[in-house]
Design a protein around this motif. Structure first.
Motif, PDB file in Angstrom:
ATOM      1  N   ILE A  72       0.863  -1.083   0.079  1.00 58.96           N
ATOM      2  CA  ILE A  72      -0.045   0.009   0.102  1.00 58.96           C
ATOM      3  C   ILE A  72       0.904   1.033   0.074  1.00 58.96           C
ATOM      4  O   ILE A  72       0.584   2.231  -0.623  1.00 58.96           O
ATOM      5  N   SER A  73       1.966   1.217   0.551  1.00 55.13           N
ATOM      6  CA  SER A  73       3.017   2.267   0.777  1.00 55.13           C
ATOM      7  C   SER A  73       3.338   2.822  -0.684  1.00 55.13           C
ATOM      8  O   SER A  73       3.549   3.870  -1.060  1.00 55.13           O
ATOM      9  N   ALA A  74       3.282   2.078  -1.708  1.00 53.19           N
ATOM     10  CA  ALA A  74       3.843   2.169  -3.006  1.00 53.19           C
ATOM     11  C   ALA A  74       2.530   2.410  -3.907  1.00 53.19           C
ATOM     12  O   ALA A  74       2.999   2.915  -5.059  1.00 53.19           O
ATOM     13  N   ASP A  75       1.289   2.345  -3.479  1.00 55.19           N
ATOM     14  CA  ASP A  75       0.290   2.584  -4.349  1.00 55.19           C
ATOM     15  C   ASP A  75      -0.060   4.188  -4.824  1.00 55.19           C
ATOM     16  O   ASP A  75      -0.603   4.628  -3.731  1.00 55.19           O
ATOM     17  N   GLU A  76       0.646   4.510  -5.741  1.00 50.59           N
ATOM     18  CA  GLU A  76       0.563   6.057  -5.870  1.00 50.59           C
ATOM     19  C   GLU A  76      -0.826   6.636  -6.302  1.00 50.59           C
ATOM     20  O   GLU A  76      -1.017   7.824  -6.577  1.00 50.59           O
ATOM     21  N   SER A  77      -1.790   5.621  -6.732  1.00 52.41           N
ATOM     22  CA  SER A  77      -3.144   6.097  -6.839  1.00 52.41           C
ATOM     23  C   SER A  77      -3.954   6.558  -5.659  1.00 52.41           C
ATOM     24  O   SER A  77      -4.894   7.244  -5.838  1.00 52.41           O
ATOM     25  N   LEU A  78      -3.365   6.386  -4.377  1.00 54.66           N
ATOM     26  CA  LEU A  78      -3.783   6.883  -3.330  1.00 54.66           C
ATOM     27  C   LEU A  78      -2.896   8.033  -2.714  1.00 54.66           C
ATOM     28  O   LEU A  78      -1.664   8.186  -2.758  1.00 54.66           O
ATOM     29  N   LYS A  79      -3.317   8.960  -2.204  1.00 58.44           N
ATOM     30  CA  LYS A  79      -2.658  10.286  -1.418  1.00 58.44           C
ATOM     31  C   LYS A  79      -1.693   9.438  -0.168  1.00 58.44           C
ATOM     32  O   LYS A  79      -2.114   8.353   0.282  1.00 58.44           O
ATOM     33  N   PRO A  80      -0.618   9.888  -0.152  1.00 64.74           N
ATOM     34  CA  PRO A  80       0.198   9.601   1.228  1.00 64.74           C
ATOM     35  C   PRO A  80      -0.696   9.392   2.463  1.00 64.74           C
ATOM     36  O   PRO A  80      -0.414   8.440   3.164  1.00 64.74           O
ATOM     37  N   SER A  81      -1.332  10.486   2.782  1.00 65.08           N
ATOM     38  CA  SER A  81      -2.278  10.324   3.886  1.00 65.08           C
ATOM     39  C   SER A  81      -3.317   8.921   4.143  1.00 65.08           C
ATOM     40  O   SER A  81      -3.469   8.613   5.011  1.00 65.08           O
ATOM     41  N   ASN A 131      11.499   0.247   4.948  1.00 69.00           N
ATOM     42  CA  ASN A 131      11.305   0.731   3.698  1.00 69.00           C
ATOM     43  C   ASN A 131      10.077   1.291   2.962  1.00 69.00           C
ATOM     44  O   ASN A 131       9.904   2.158   2.391  1.00 69.00           O
ATOM     45  N   ALA A 132       9.015   0.639   3.589  1.00 68.28           N
ATOM     46  CA  ALA A 132       7.545   0.955   3.229  1.00 68.28           C
ATOM     47  C   ALA A 132       7.315   2.470   3.777  1.00 68.28           C
ATOM     48  O   ALA A 132       6.949   3.462   2.975  1.00 68.28           O
ATOM     49  N   LEU A 133       7.744   2.675   5.029  1.00 67.05           N
ATOM     50  CA  LEU A 133       7.277   3.896   5.693  1.00 67.05           C
ATOM     51  C   LEU A 133       8.393   5.018   5.043  1.00 67.05           C
ATOM     52  O   LEU A 133       8.108   6.105   4.984  1.00 67.05           O
ATOM     53  N   SER A 134       9.909   4.556   4.723  1.00 64.32           N
ATOM     54  CA  SER A 134      10.807   5.518   4.070  1.00 64.32           C
ATOM     55  C   SER A 134      10.347   6.107   2.913  1.00 64.32           C
ATOM     56  O   SER A 134      10.195   7.290   2.548  1.00 64.32           O
ATOM     57  N   HIS A 135       9.657   5.179   2.108  1.00 62.72           N
ATOM     58  CA  HIS A 135       9.033   5.611   0.823  1.00 62.72           C
ATOM     59  C   HIS A 135       8.006   6.785   0.987  1.00 62.72           C
ATOM     60  O   HIS A 135       8.071   7.805   0.459  1.00 62.72           O
ATOM     61  N   LEU A 136       7.285   6.587   1.956  1.00 59.36           N
ATOM     62  CA  LEU A 136       6.169   7.472   2.361  1.00 59.36           C
ATOM     63  C   LEU A 136       6.687   8.976   2.870  1.00 59.36           C
ATOM     64  O   LEU A 136       6.177   9.751   2.480  1.00 59.36           O
ATOM     65  N   TYR A 137       7.723   8.648   3.851  1.00 63.64           N
ATOM     66  CA  TYR A 137       8.077   9.888   4.239  1.00 63.64           C
ATOM     67  C   TYR A 137       9.013  10.711   3.316  1.00 63.64           C
ATOM     68  O   TYR A 137       9.187  11.958   3.272  1.00 63.64           O
ATOM     69  N   ALA A 138       9.568   9.859   2.364  1.00 61.39           N
ATOM     70  CA  ALA A 138      10.454  10.760   1.299  1.00 61.39           C
ATOM     71  C   ALA A 138       9.350  11.424   0.412  1.00 61.39           C
ATOM     72  O   ALA A 138       9.544  12.518   0.001  1.00 61.39           O
ATOM     73  N   GLU A 139       8.323  10.817   0.303  1.00 62.18           N
ATOM     74  CA  GLU A 139       7.240  11.349  -0.667  1.00 62.18           C
ATOM     75  C   GLU A 139       6.400  12.623  -0.002  1.00 62.18           C
ATOM     76  O   GLU A 139       6.136  13.486  -0.888  1.00 62.18           O
TER      77      GLU A 139
END
Length: 184
Positions: A72-81, A131-139
């Motif tokens: 889900i962390s990589a699903d860019e069809s959804l907003k990060p929130s 990695n999942a959280l890092s991806h979101l935090y970078a975004e």
């Protein structure tokens, strides 16, 4: 009379409940067989031994969490929130009701230094969390080191799950979830 037909997945799910409740070292194959309504010998059709079964439980639930949290962390069809809300919602649903804590955290604490066989599977799980959280935090462009912040939040979640179990207080997990969610 013991159940005759079962699947490997059923054995894993039911065995995981026993491991969560009793721990790895206090779960005998007899306990596992009773919970699964099978003869002890039936386990050996699917698993080499209890260690193999425990590792397969870790892998199975790691794959479920991969699908329901990490992917889900990589699903860019959804907003990060929305992604973090879904990820942490799954964490809440998984841990708030079972009362026994986290399979990965519990197994690590119980077996570290005694059973190195599980360490890599557990380390891989927590690395994927980071990695999942890092991806979101970078975004969302957090000002801090993304990986360090992600690791801090994993510590926060794991600690809250352990303390929730100790004090029988779900608000501890909710507070950790709220703190992480507040970044979004």
């Amino acid at each position: 009379m013991p159940k005759i037909q079962t699947t490997r997945e059923e054995l894993i799910v039911k065995s995981t409940e026993v491991f969560l409740k009793n721990g790895y070292y206090h779960s005998s194959v007899a306990d596992l067989a009773k919970a699964c309504e099978i003869e002890k010998s039936h386990f050996y059709y699917y698993f080499t031994d209890k260690r193999d079964l425990m590792n397969q439980c870790l892998i199975f639930f790691s794959q479920k969490i991969q699908k329901n949290v990490f992917d889900i962390s990589a699903d860019e069809s959804l907003k990060p929130s929305e992604r973090i809300k879904r990820m942490l919602g799954y964490v809440w649903n998984l841990h708030a009701e079972n009362g026994y804590g986290c399979l990965f955290g519990n197994t690590l604490l119980e077996t570290i230094g005694k059973e190195p066989f599980f360490e890599q599977t557990i380390r891989d799980f927590f690395d994927r969390w980071k990695n999942a959280l890092s991806h979101l935090y970078a975004e969302i462009s957090l000002p801090d080191n993304f990986e360090e912040t992600a690791f801090d939040d994993i510590e926060r979640l794991q600690g809250s799950i352990m303390l929730m179990k100790l004090y029988n207080d779900k608000s501890l997990l909710q507070r950790a979830i709220d703190q992480i969610s507040s970044r979004f």
